[in-house]
Design a protein around this motif. Structure first.
Motif, PDB file in Angstrom:
ATOM      1  N   ASN A  58     -68.560 -67.010  41.141  1.00 44.92           N
ATOM      2  CA  ASN A  58     -68.446 -66.464  39.791  1.00 44.92           C
ATOM      3  C   ASN A  58     -69.035 -65.070  39.715  1.00 44.92           C
ATOM      4  O   ASN A  58     -69.101 -64.489  38.635  1.00 44.92           O
ATOM      5  CB  ASN A  58     -69.173 -67.378  38.790  1.00 44.92           C
ATOM      6  CG  ASN A  58     -68.196 -68.064  37.842  1.00 44.92           C
ATOM      7  OD1 ASN A  58     -67.004 -67.772  37.857  1.00 44.92           O
ATOM      8  ND2 ASN A  58     -68.696 -68.972  37.031  1.00 44.92           N
ATOM      9  N   ASP A  59     -69.492 -64.544  40.845  1.00 46.32           N
ATOM     10  CA  ASP A  59     -70.172 -63.251  40.876  1.00 46.32           C
ATOM     11  C   ASP A  59     -69.191 -62.171  41.319  1.00 46.32           C
ATOM     12  O   ASP A  59     -68.919 -62.006  42.515  1.00 46.32           O
ATOM     13  CB  ASP A  59     -71.370 -63.314  41.817  1.00 46.32           C
ATOM     14  CG  ASP A  59     -72.265 -62.078  41.705  1.00 46.32           C
ATOM     15  OD1 ASP A  59     -71.750 -61.000  41.344  1.00 46.32           O
ATOM     16  OD2 ASP A  59     -73.470 -62.201  41.980  1.00 46.32           O
ATOM     17  N   SER A  60     -68.648 -61.416  40.339  1.00 47.24           N
ATOM     18  CA  SER A  60     -67.598 -60.454  40.669  1.00 47.24           C
ATOM     19  C   SER A  60     -68.125 -59.227  41.410  1.00 47.24           C
ATOM     20  O   SER A  60     -67.417 -58.625  42.215  1.00 47.24           O
ATOM     21  CB  SER A  60     -66.838 -60.030  39.409  1.00 47.24           C
ATOM     22  OG  SER A  60     -67.704 -59.493  38.437  1.00 47.24           O
ATOM     23  N   TRP A  61     -69.380 -58.842  41.151  1.00 42.67           N
ATOM     24  CA  TRP A  61     -69.947 -57.716  41.900  1.00 42.67           C
ATOM     25  C   TRP A  61     -70.234 -58.114  43.338  1.00 42.67           C
ATOM     26  O   TRP A  61     -70.085 -57.292  44.270  1.00 42.67           O
ATOM     27  CB  TRP A  61     -71.205 -57.184  41.225  1.00 42.67           C
ATOM     28  CG  TRP A  61     -70.908 -56.231  40.096  1.00 42.67           C
ATOM     29  CD1 TRP A  61     -71.044 -56.464  38.764  1.00 42.67           C
ATOM     30  CD2 TRP A  61     -70.399 -54.894  40.208  1.00 42.67           C
ATOM     31  NE1 TRP A  61     -70.655 -55.370  38.029  1.00 42.67           N
ATOM     32  CE2 TRP A  61     -70.260 -54.385  38.889  1.00 42.67           C
ATOM     33  CE3 TRP A  61     -70.042 -54.074  41.277  1.00 42.67           C
ATOM     34  CZ2 TRP A  61     -69.776 -53.103  38.611  1.00 42.67           C
ATOM     35  CZ3 TRP A  61     -69.561 -52.788  41.013  1.00 42.67           C
ATOM     36  CH2 TRP A  61     -69.440 -52.313  39.703  1.00 42.67           C
ATOM     37  N   ALA A  62     -70.639 -59.358  43.569  1.00 44.39           N
ATOM     38  CA  ALA A  62     -70.841 -59.842  44.941  1.00 44.39           C
ATOM     39  C   ALA A  62     -69.502 -59.858  45.681  1.00 44.39           C
ATOM     40  O   ALA A  62     -69.437 -59.514  46.875  1.00 44.39           O
ATOM     41  CB  ALA A  62     -71.466 -61.230  44.928  1.00 44.39           C
ATOM     42  N   PHE A  63     -68.434 -60.239  44.990  1.00 43.90           N
ATOM     43  CA  PHE A  63     -67.100 -60.239  45.597  1.00 43.90           C
ATOM     44  C   PHE A  63     -66.680 -58.810  45.918  1.00 43.90           C
ATOM     45  O   PHE A  63     -66.093 -58.546  46.979  1.00 43.90           O
ATOM     46  CB  PHE A  63     -66.101 -60.901  44.645  1.00 43.90           C
ATOM     47  CG  PHE A  63     -64.745 -61.165  45.254  1.00 43.90           C
ATOM     48  CD1 PHE A  63     -64.581 -62.134  46.223  1.00 43.90           C
ATOM     49  CD2 PHE A  63     -63.636 -60.440  44.825  1.00 43.90           C
ATOM     50  CE1 PHE A  63     -63.324 -62.386  46.777  1.00 43.90           C
ATOM     51  CE2 PHE A  63     -62.385 -60.680  45.369  1.00 43.90           C
ATOM     52  CZ  PHE A  63     -62.227 -61.660  46.349  1.00 43.90           C
ATOM     53  N   PHE A  64     -66.990 -57.880  45.031  1.00 44.33           N
ATOM     54  CA  PHE A  64     -66.706 -56.464  45.280  1.00 44.33           C
ATOM     55  C   PHE A  64     -67.396 -56.003  46.562  1.00 44.33           C
ATOM     56  O   PHE A  64     -66.781 -55.372  47.432  1.00 44.33           O
ATOM     57  CB  PHE A  64     -67.183 -55.625  44.095  1.00 44.33           C
ATOM     58  CG  PHE A  64     -67.112 -54.137  44.323  1.00 44.33           C
ATOM     59  CD1 PHE A  64     -65.988 -53.418  43.950  1.00 44.33           C
ATOM     60  CD2 PHE A  64     -68.180 -53.449  44.907  1.00 44.33           C
ATOM     61  CE1 PHE A  64     -65.913 -52.044  44.158  1.00 44.33           C
ATOM     62  CE2 PHE A  64     -68.114 -52.083  45.122  1.00 44.33           C
ATOM     63  CZ  PHE A  64     -66.976 -51.380  44.749  1.00 44.33           C
ATOM     64  N   ASP A  65     -68.684 -56.310  46.679  1.00 43.46           N
ATOM     65  CA  ASP A  65     -69.447 -55.894  47.854  1.00 43.46           C
ATOM     66  C   ASP A  65     -68.892 -56.528  49.120  1.00 43.46           C
ATOM     67  O   ASP A  65     -68.803 -55.871  50.174  1.00 43.46           O
ATOM     68  CB  ASP A  65     -70.919 -56.270  47.687  1.00 43.46           C
ATOM     69  CG  ASP A  65     -71.620 -55.463  46.599  1.00 43.46           C
ATOM     70  OD1 ASP A  65     -71.143 -54.342  46.296  1.00 43.46           O
ATOM     71  OD2 ASP A  65     -72.624 -55.952  46.048  1.00 43.46           O
ATOM     72  N   MET A  66     -68.519 -57.800  49.044  1.00 46.66           N
ATOM     73  CA  MET A  66     -67.988 -58.496  50.205  1.00 46.66           C
ATOM     74  C   MET A  66     -66.675 -57.874  50.676  1.00 46.66           C
ATOM     75  O   MET A  66     -66.467 -57.650  51.872  1.00 46.66           O
ATOM     76  CB  MET A  66     -67.789 -59.980  49.876  1.00 46.66           C
ATOM     77  CG  MET A  66     -67.367 -60.833  51.069  1.00 46.66           C
ATOM     78  SD  MET A  66     -65.559 -60.909  51.292  1.00 46.66           S
ATOM     79  CE  MET A  66     -65.081 -61.915  49.891  1.00 46.66           C
ATOM     80  N   LEU A  67     -65.776 -57.574  49.733  1.00 46.62           N
ATOM     81  CA  LEU A  67     -64.499 -56.961  50.103  1.00 46.62           C
ATOM     82  C   LEU A  67     -64.713 -55.588  50.731  1.00 46.62           C
ATOM     83  O   LEU A  67     -64.039 -55.220  51.705  1.00 46.62           O
ATOM     84  CB  LEU A  67     -63.596 -56.830  48.878  1.00 46.62           C
ATOM     85  CG  LEU A  67     -62.933 -58.090  48.333  1.00 46.62           C
ATOM     86  CD1 LEU A  67     -61.976 -57.730  47.199  1.00 46.62           C
ATOM     87  CD2 LEU A  67     -62.174 -58.834  49.415  1.00 46.62           C
ATOM     88  N   LEU A  68     -65.640 -54.824  50.173  1.00 46.60           N
ATOM     89  CA  LEU A  68     -65.905 -53.490  50.697  1.00 46.60           C
ATOM     90  C   LEU A  68     -66.492 -53.566  52.103  1.00 46.60           C
ATOM     91  O   LEU A  68     -66.066 -52.841  53.018  1.00 46.60           O
ATOM     92  CB  LEU A  68     -66.851 -52.739  49.765  1.00 46.60           C
ATOM     93  CG  LEU A  68     -67.235 -51.311  50.164  1.00 46.60           C
ATOM     94  CD1 LEU A  68     -65.986 -50.430  50.291  1.00 46.60           C
ATOM     95  CD2 LEU A  68     -68.204 -50.711  49.153  1.00 46.60           C
ATOM     96  N   GLU A  69     -67.443 -54.458  52.300  1.00 52.49           N
ATOM     97  CA  GLU A  69     -68.145 -54.525  53.577  1.00 52.49           C
ATOM     98  C   GLU A  69     -67.324 -55.203  54.672  1.00 52.49           C
ATOM     99  O   GLU A  69     -67.341 -54.765  55.827  1.00 52.49           O
ATOM    100  CB  GLU A  69     -69.471 -55.268  53.385  1.00 52.49           C
ATOM    101  CG  GLU A  69     -70.465 -54.503  52.518  1.00 52.49           C
ATOM    102  CD  GLU A  69     -71.638 -55.342  52.075  1.00 52.49           C
ATOM    103  OE1 GLU A  69     -71.749 -56.502  52.541  1.00 52.49           O
ATOM    104  OE2 GLU A  69     -72.444 -54.860  51.254  1.00 52.49           O
TER     105      GLU A  69
END
Length: 395
Positions: free
Chosen positions: A341-352
């Motif tokens: 449910n953490d959209s910023w964590a998903f953002f970071d994961m996709l970027l990294e």
């Protein structure tokens, strides 16, 4: 000296500024990484030939004394107003020229229109939502009431869900940014009925109307009977014709829209003539060409290109079993983040892990948490590569 303390109630930075900062930091630490940007809805296709030709001719006009243009009308040149009027006529929407205001994009007018409304008005805004609606009202100190968009209502909240909530200013965006959802004529008719009942005004953002391919769906709120009495429509050529770097749009304020005996059209005209000097002649000639038969045929090919990108993204999500809205009649795909449910964590994961940039749903409001937005405005080969990377990390 004092300041407008309402600005202190804003978040420290604009959503897309935060994203840009994160990407810059990652790039500085990983200079060889190929980052694919599918976050900000900026276009990648160039201006079409009809527009370029018109703007080149307009530049020549500016080089000759007999055709040189100085200050233009703040409301826009008549030739562009006439072109917009003709475009609406094809939708079955008759307009008067003085109802059409040429501006530098929907974002500006959506914020500036608030100048003519009192700060005591209650504002109804869908959540998740384009941040400009919220931030500009916070700047004015208005009370904001949010209506919840979710999977259950297809991210298209309706008046029946408001219970006894009354609003004076209502924001609607269709096709929606960020969710890609599109209201039907029947649904918009309910909103028009609500606005008329409560003496409210609908601020209708139709910036993505050109992406609607389903002919049963409305592309203007003025296709709804009675909307001219209660709505203002904002549109932009940014996504329709690639004008993100050229800046041109238009706002329709009907003569029928009044508060008692006061004409809203005349108030907006007074505001614009005071605070705005108009869009440049060269840009308006380019915008006029958008609405020519040649221009419409050319921009349609670009819109089809972007919708093709959206189809590739949607097909990938189907393959991965991920729920989403949009991608059809819209350049945005709004997905439910798998197992989180953490959209910023998903953002970071996709970027990294995949060097893909999207937009975290939390940046669009509390109801956006748990979701993520992809834009289809990239180059085809990059979209294909991004989706292959996505499958590798999510399968």
């Amino acid at each position: 000296m004092t300041i407008n303390n309402n600005y202190l109630n804003l978040k420290d930075s604009y959503l897309f500024s935060t994203i840009a900062k994160k990407v810059r930091e990652y790039s500085s630490q990983n200079p060889n990484a190929k980052i694919i940007r599918m976050g900000i809805g900026d276009v990648t296709r160039p201006l079409v030939p009809a527009v370029i030709s018109a703007m080149q001719n307009a530049v020549v006009d500016m080089s000759k004394a007999e055709t040189f243009k100085g200050y233009g009308d703040e409301q826009g040149y008549g030739f562009l107003q006439t072109a917009v009027k003709g475009y609406y006529a094809k939708k079955g929407v008759p307009l008067e020229l003085n109802e059409i205001f040429i501006g530098d994009g929907a974002k500006s007018d959506l914020g500036n229109i608030l100048d003519i409304f009192g700060t005591e008005n209650a504002v109804l805004i869908p959540d998740p939502v384009y941040p400009v609606y919220v931030d500009t009202n916070i700047m004015h100190g208005r009370k904001i009431v949010f209506m919840n968009g979710n999977l259950g209502n297809g991210f298209l909240p309706m008046p029946i869900e408001l219970n006894k909530t009354k609003a004076d200013i209502i924001y609607l965006c269709s096709p929606n940014n960020p969710t890609g959802a599109v209201y039907t004529k029947a649904q918009l008719a309910e909103w028009v009925s609500y606005a008329k009942k409560h003496n409210a005004v609908i601020l209708f953002d139709s910036a993505y109307e050109a992406f609607v391919t389903d002919k049963t769906l409305p592309t203007s709120i003025f296709e709804i009977k009675g909307a001219a009495d209660c709505a203002i429509e904002f549109c932009s050529l940014s996504k329709t014709a690639g004008f993100t770097g050229t800046r041109c749009g238009y706002t329709v304020v009907p003569n029928a829209l009044k508060n008692g005996d006061i004409s809203i059209n005349k108030l907006w005209l007074r505001r614009q003539t005071t605070k705005f000097n108009g869009v440049s002649y060269v840009v308006q000639r380019g915008a006029e060409a958008v609405f020519s038969d040649e221009g419409l045929a050319q921009i349609t090919k670009d819109i089809e290109y972007y919708l093709g990108n959206a189809k590739i993204i949607a097909s990938t999500l189907d393959e991965l079993g991920i729920a989403y809205t949009g991608g059809n009649n819209s350049p945005y795909i709004w997905l439910k983040i798998p197992n989180s449910n953490d959209s910023w964590a998903f953002f970071d994961m996709l970027l990294e892990k995949a060097q893909i940039v999207g937009t975290p749903g939390a940046g669009f409001g509390a109801s956006g948490e748990g979701h993520f937005r992809f834009s289809a405005f990239g180059q085809r080969e990059n979209v294909i590569e991004a989706m292959e990377r996505l499958k590798q990390i999510l399968k």
